[in-house]
Enzyme design. Structure first.
Site, PDB file in Angstrom:
ATOM      1  CB  CYS A   1      -2.892  -0.841   4.531  1.00 33.95           C
ATOM      2  SG  CYS A   1      -2.517   0.733   3.799  1.00 33.95           S
TER       3      CYS A   1
ATOM      4  CB  CYS B   1      -0.902  -0.017   1.229  1.00 32.53           C
ATOM      5  SG  CYS B   1      -1.971   1.398   1.337  1.00 32.53           S
TER       6      CYS B   1
END
Length: 372
Positions: A205, A107
């Protein structure tokens, strides 16, 4: 609070505002340093239940409240498609292959420091971006930029940022990396920021706080199988290998075994071909220990990696104590690593991140384990 003399008048910084305390204080500190600061809130997941929708709406509301308090603009952007294509599909593919990936690292690489940076550049005309990560950057006299561990050793997030390029680090500012977490909360409280006592986010995330087993099961079909000892005795069943990771102790549903001692059971291996979860007793079971590993998909922050045969430190998981090791290159993409002492629960699919003192050099993905 000591005032900071403005030194960067006119330079424009876009701060990733998450609705948390770290990004809130980052924006404030950069304003104190004389930067022209604006916020950008990212929506990276299309919520599929009311709880998630409410949490995301709350984060945006908090980010807006902080920006209003500081007197700065807040922009919003939707990166949900990029997140799905570049982070989530990788996450699912790794689990399907029996490995344990780290979506936060992907991410950061694909969203926070790529899609975000491109948007800040092309749409918002930024000189820099900033995030609330606990790392530091050092600009050297030769023009190079290095990434250092955060001052707060318990919060240091360099492990999650090792995939950043030299250019990405050079375009990024990390104001809270110079502070301890308690100092960040004190600044937020002193400034009257609504996020000063907001608890830190956990979970995957951008996907947030969920029951992981249920969540993963909605995307990948579970394949139940046997739980066996290293000797081949069947002592239970599992709901799917993807729900378990090496070194795991909780959630195995094993107890009160005949002819066994009271030591807890740990996941010590996975047999993917037979769909069998292998468990052993004791946190230092021989099947759980590795003397080394191979690491591929190498990435070095400063473009050139450490020299062949060097003795440095590695982390094979977040918040692990530094593990001294020796490196040997197989080729430019693969590294053999030998630990000074055996290490427990080294997990294929996770990242190995290398350090020279305070400097985060880079790392790669753990591929094979070396035992014995």
């Amino acid at each position: 609070m000591t005032s900071i003399e403005p030194t960067h008048t006119g330079k424009k910084v876009i701060v990733g505002m998450s609705g948390g305390v770290d990004s809130s204080v980052s924006a404030y500190l950069l304003m104190q340093q004389g930067y022209q600061v604006e916020g950008l809130f990212m929506k990276n997941w299309e919520e599929d239940d009311n709880n998630e929708y409410c949490a995301a709406a709350e984060d945006l509301k908090d980010a807006q409240a902080v920006c209003d308090k500081l007197g700065i603009k807040l922009h919003t952007v939707n990166f949900a498609a990029e997140y799905w294509d570049n982070v989530f599909e990788y996450f699912l593919a790794e689990y399907k292959a029996g490995r344990t990936p780290n979506p936060d690292i992907m991410c950061n690489k694909e969203i926070k420091f790529k899609a975000f940076l491109e948007f800040a550049d092309e749409i918002l005309d930024a000189d820099y971006i900033a995030m609330g990560h606990y790392v530091r950057r050092r600009d050297n006299s030769d023009g190079s930029t290095q990434m250092l561990r955060g001052v707060d050793g318990n919060k240091d997030q360099s492990y999650f940022l090792y995939t950043l390029s030299h250019e990405q680090v050079a375009r990024s500012l990390f104001p809270v990396g110079e502070l301890e977490k308690h100092e960040v909360r004190e600044i937020a409280k002193e400034m009257g920021l609504i996020t000063h006592d907001k608890k830190d986010s956990t979970g995957i995330c951008f996907i947030g706080e969920r029951k992981f087993t249920e969540f993963l099961g909605t995307y990948l079909p579970a394949q139940p199988g046997n739980i066996e000892t290293p000797e081949g005795e069947v002592i239970g069943t599992h709901q799917g290998l993807m729900y378990h990771t090496l070194g795991q102790r909780k959630g195995l549903g094993i107890g009160g075994m005949k002819n066994s001692n009271d030591d807890p059971w740990y996941v010590v291996d996975k047999d993917l071909e037979r769909n069998v979860l292998i468990v052993g007793q004791g946190g230092h079971h021989p099947r759980l220990m590795s003397t080394g590993m191979t690491v591929n998909q190498l990435h070095w922050v400063d473009r050139t990696g450490p020299v062949d045969g060097c003795h440095i430190a590695v982390k094979t998981r977040y918040r692990q104590q530094d593990v001294p090791c020796t490196l040997t290159y197989t080729d430019e993409h693969t590294l053999g690593v030998v630990f000074d002492e055996p290490v427990a629960a080294v997990t294929p699919g996770q990242s190995a991140v290398f350090y020279d003192g305070e400097v985060c050099l880079g790392g790669g993905i753990i591929d094979q384990l070396i035992r014995g």
